[in-house]
Design a protein around this motif. Sequence first.
Motif, PDB file in Angstrom:
ATOM      1  N   THR A 167     -66.311  51.009 -11.098  1.00 27.84           N
ATOM      2  CA  THR A 167     -66.411  49.580 -11.407  1.00 27.84           C
ATOM      3  C   THR A 167     -65.170  49.009 -12.071  1.00 27.84           C
ATOM      4  O   THR A 167     -64.904  47.811 -11.968  1.00 27.84           O
ATOM      5  N   GLY A 168     -64.415  49.836 -12.792  1.00 25.50           N
ATOM      6  CA  GLY A 168     -63.241  49.358 -13.510  1.00 25.50           C
ATOM      7  C   GLY A 168     -63.514  48.844 -14.903  1.00 25.50           C
ATOM      8  O   GLY A 168     -62.587  48.475 -15.626  1.00 25.50           O
ATOM      9  N   SER A 169     -64.790  48.816 -15.334  1.00 24.33           N
ATOM     10  CA  SER A 169     -65.112  48.301 -16.666  1.00 24.33           C
ATOM     11  C   SER A 169     -64.652  49.290 -17.738  1.00 24.33           C
ATOM     12  O   SER A 169     -64.412  50.468 -17.458  1.00 24.33           O
ATOM     13  N   GLU A 292     -66.467  38.810  -3.756  1.00 25.80           N
ATOM     14  CA  GLU A 292     -66.499  38.963  -5.210  1.00 25.80           C
ATOM     15  C   GLU A 292     -65.863  40.282  -5.621  1.00 25.80           C
ATOM     16  O   GLU A 292     -66.117  41.325  -5.009  1.00 25.80           O
ATOM     17  N   THR A 293     -65.028  40.228  -6.657  1.00 23.86           N
ATOM     18  CA  THR A 293     -64.425  41.429  -7.223  1.00 23.86           C
ATOM     19  C   THR A 293     -64.703  41.462  -8.714  1.00 23.86           C
ATOM     20  O   THR A 293     -65.084  40.453  -9.313  1.00 23.86           O
ATOM     21  N   VAL A 301     -60.074  48.449  -7.285  1.00 22.78           N
ATOM     22  CA  VAL A 301     -60.886  47.251  -7.479  1.00 22.78           C
ATOM     23  C   VAL A 301     -62.190  47.437  -6.716  1.00 22.78           C
ATOM     24  O   VAL A 301     -62.189  47.879  -5.554  1.00 22.78           O
ATOM     25  N   LEU A 302     -63.297  47.098  -7.361  1.00 23.23           N
ATOM     26  CA  LEU A 302     -64.611  47.116  -6.727  1.00 23.23           C
ATOM     27  C   LEU A 302     -64.864  45.762  -6.082  1.00 23.23           C
ATOM     28  O   LEU A 302     -64.644  44.712  -6.708  1.00 23.23           O
ATOM     29  N   ARG A 335     -64.768  50.200  -2.694  1.00 25.20           N
ATOM     30  CA  ARG A 335     -63.723  50.332  -3.709  1.00 25.20           C
ATOM     31  C   ARG A 335     -62.388  50.488  -2.984  1.00 25.20           C
ATOM     32  O   ARG A 335     -62.278  51.304  -2.060  1.00 25.20           O
ATOM     33  N   ILE A 336     -61.423  49.678  -3.406  1.00 20.74           N
ATOM     34  CA  ILE A 336     -60.105  49.714  -2.778  1.00 20.74           C
ATOM     35  C   ILE A 336     -59.088  50.191  -3.805  1.00 20.74           C
ATOM     36  O   ILE A 336     -58.907  49.566  -4.851  1.00 20.74           O
TER      37      ILE A 336
END
Length: 360
Positions: A167-169, A292-293, A301-302, A335-336
Amino acid sequence: MEPRDLSDHTVYRAGRGIEEVARDLGLDPDDLVKLSSNENPFGASPEAVEAVREHADRVSSYPKSAHTDLTEKVADRHGLAPEQIWLTPSGDTALDNLARAFIEPGDRVLVPTPGFAYYPMSARYHHGEVDEYRLEKAEDFAQTPGTVLDAYDGHRIVYVTSPHNPTGSEMHLDDLRTVAEETDEETLVVYDEAYIEFTDSPSAVDLVEEREDVALIRTFSKAYGLAGMRLGYAVAPEEWADAYARVTTPFGVTELTCRAGLAALDDDDHVERTVEGARWAREYMHEHLDAETWESGGNFVLVEVGDASAVADAAQREGVIVRDCTSFGLPECIRITCGTETETRRAVETINEVLAEGSA
């Protein structure tokens, strides 16, 4: 003759490789862009590559001195004693070593979902039992003390990832301190910093020095570009750091891997280029993807795309390999990985075209 019951063990699904996809689709590997495994798009540290070449004739010897030198260099970087650095062949093995040191059969651990599949895998390998705390999409996958503590019930190990994959959080350091303070004295908080180089948030190394119940996981796979060498480490409090010698595999990190790690630590230019590239790519995806990202502290990035498997398959046929997050429990997301500017622009263009065709 059969193995023990492994039915509770989740299989880790790695991103597909360029050669594999090229064979399946009849494509030229040189025409493919792989942004599915959070690898370094600029490759390995050039100094690390040169070190591997220079020391290739030493592979007949066990890596005793190189292992010691790398351990001491990592420790010096963090201002720690060498005994606190548990050098391992990958961050995954660092997780295994901590599990060996702490989990008794039947002990329970607490892992995030979505999250890295190897946390529960490692715990179950060591006969632990697994519970989950959920990062909610409706809350932008926020990692707060309450997120963890509401699910906590005396677990032996609690795993936290920051920046979190996929998620990147992030969990802020003060919040991690709260988790450590509010859990039992015999609970170990394992803080996975695999992507720490890509964020401005501080490492939790100082917290390891303050407490006996926090350990870190770090890797050379991402910012240093050594994913193929398999090199990571745990950072342990000095009070119980001597457990490493009792749980580690003899000579687990190879001579060439140690030499690559030693050289990579000095290659600040490569790390800086990698981090700046990731920041640019994240921002470009946030601004230009027609989907949405989520804000990310990692090198990825999700993206919410509706049917992740369909979008990932369609992008793959166009030569862009991204990660279908169905295996993370997010069947609507891909996810990229942050690529070079050329790779990132191509990925964004391809995903946007696939989404437009799907909605036509």
